[in-house]
Design an enzyme around this catalytic site. Structure first.
Site, short mmCIF file in Angstrom:
data_model
loop_
_atom_site.label_atom_id
_atom_site.label_comp_id
_atom_site.label_asym_id
_atom_site.label_seq_id
_atom_site.Cartn_x
_atom_site.Cartn_y
_atom_site.Cartn_z
N GLY A 47 0.87 -1.17 0.00
CA GLY A 47 0.00 0.00 0.00
C GLY A 47 0.90 1.21 0.00
N GLU A 48 0.68 2.10 0.91
CA GLU A 48 1.52 3.29 1.02
C GLU A 48 2.05 3.34 2.45
OE1 GLU A 48 2.13 4.80 -1.86
OE2 GLU A 48 3.63 5.89 -0.72
N SER A 49 3.35 3.15 2.59
CA SER A 49 3.92 3.01 3.93
C SER A 49 3.70 4.26 4.79
CB SER A 49 5.42 2.68 3.84
OG SER A 49 6.09 3.63 3.06
N CYS A 79 6.07 -5.34 0.36
CA CYS A 79 6.20 -4.02 -0.26
C CYS A 79 6.16 -2.89 0.79
CB CYS A 79 5.14 -3.87 -1.34
SG CYS A 79 5.59 -2.68 -2.59
N ARG A 106 12.82 3.09 -0.83
CA ARG A 106 11.44 3.23 -1.34
C ARG A 106 11.42 3.59 -2.82
NH1 ARG A 106 7.88 7.40 1.54
NH2 ARG A 106 6.28 6.30 0.37
N ILE A 133 5.17 -3.32 -7.74
CA ILE A 133 4.36 -2.10 -7.96
C ILE A 133 4.96 -0.96 -7.14
CG2 ILE A 133 2.07 -1.04 -7.75
CD1 ILE A 133 0.91 -3.91 -7.81
N ARG A 134 5.56 -0.04 -7.82
CA ARG A 134 6.27 1.08 -7.13
C ARG A 134 7.02 0.54 -5.92
NH1 ARG A 134 3.07 4.86 -5.01
NH2 ARG A 134 4.80 6.30 -4.99
N HIS A 169 4.74 -8.60 -4.72
CA HIS A 169 3.40 -8.93 -4.20
C HIS A 169 3.02 -10.37 -4.55
CE1 HIS A 169 1.96 -4.83 -3.17
NE2 HIS A 169 2.87 -4.48 -4.05
N GLU A 171 0.72 -12.02 -3.31
CA GLU A 171 -0.74 -12.14 -3.23
C GLU A 171 -1.42 -11.72 -4.53
OE1 GLU A 171 1.02 -9.73 -2.12
OE2 GLU A 171 -0.06 -7.84 -2.28
N1 GLN Z 1 5.64 2.88 -2.89
C1 GLN Z 1 5.00 2.40 -1.71
C2 GLN Z 1 5.64 2.96 -0.44
O1 GLN Z 1 6.63 3.59 -0.53
C3 GLN Z 1 5.02 0.89 -1.67
C4 GLN Z 1 4.28 0.34 -2.85
C5 GLN Z 1 3.54 -0.93 -2.58
O2 GLN Z 1 3.33 -1.33 -1.42
N2 GLN Z 1 3.05 -1.54 -3.62
O3 GLN Z 1 5.13 2.77 0.61
#
Ligand code: GLN
Length: 198
Positions: A47-49, A79, A106, A133-134, A169, A171
């Site tokens: 997600g987004e840390s 991630c 990151r 993913i990113r 990921h 999952e």
């Molecule tokens: N870019 C996100 C972060 O810095 C991590 C991306 C992800 O969990 N798919 O938190």
């Protein structure tokens, strides 16, 4: 066996589906009362840390979860979950659980190559699909951390006692290898607590 999935934000439902397909029961942690339920392992999703770190604190989940991790609760971070568990983040001053002896970077693959799919060996078990993913990667891993997978010469999965992290990921693929690996860690009982940390 019951595995908790942190469900504040991000790709938590996909982990729950994966566990269900392995016949493992799971439940969501959304608020502090959810921690009263007993569980054997915890998944911190992608997600987004930064958002997850903020919500963990606002919802008073941060300290009790960190205490459980330090006491040896098996935890699998994907991630953003990896970033939350890392003791050092090369390009971010904000630290969160900071329990695993790794340096994460990151958004490490840059914008254009931020998201890609590949296949690589995981833990010497087999080659598995890896969805990035990113994603972060692990810039360096301390002595206690065992490298489980590398892609393009970068560490993308590691384990340290009760802690398992992947930059990708699992999952989001239909390969069960990593979730099975984590459930084997959980089945092994309480893992040794994280050494040298308070
Ligand atoms: N870019 C996100 C972060 O810095 C991590 C991306 C992800 O969990 N798919 O938190």
């Amino acid at each position: 066996m019951k595995i908790a999935v942190l469900a504040l934000q991000g790709a938590f439902i996909e982990h729950e589906r994966m566990l269900a397909r392995l016949g493992i029961s799971s439940f969501e942690i959304r608020r502090r009362q959810d921690l009263e339920e007993s569980f054997d392992g915890l998944i911190i999703p992608g997600g987004e840390s930064t958002v997850m770190g903020k919500l963990l604190r606002e919802l008073c989940l941060f300290e009790p979860i960190r205490a459980k991790i330090l006491a040896g609760l098996p935890v699998f971070g994907t991630c953003a979950g990896l970033i939350l568990l890392a003791r050092r983040v090369a390009n971010d001053e904000r630290l969160n659980f900071a329990v695993m002896d790794i340096t994460a970077r990151r958004n490490a693959y840059g914008r254009q190559l931020g998201s890609f799919n590949t296949r690589a060996d995981f833990a010497g078990l087999r080659e598995i699909p890896m969805v990035f993913i990113r994603a972060p990667y692990i810039e360096s891993a301390g002595e206690k951390a065992q490298v489980l997978a590398e892609v393009q010469g970068r560490i993308v999965a590691a384990r340290q006692n009760n802690l398992l992290v992947t930059a990708f990921h699992p999952e989001l693929s239909d390969d069960f290898t990593v979730h099975q690996y984590f459930s084997d860690m959980v089945a092994g009982g309480l893992c040794p607590r994280v050494e040298g940390l308070e």
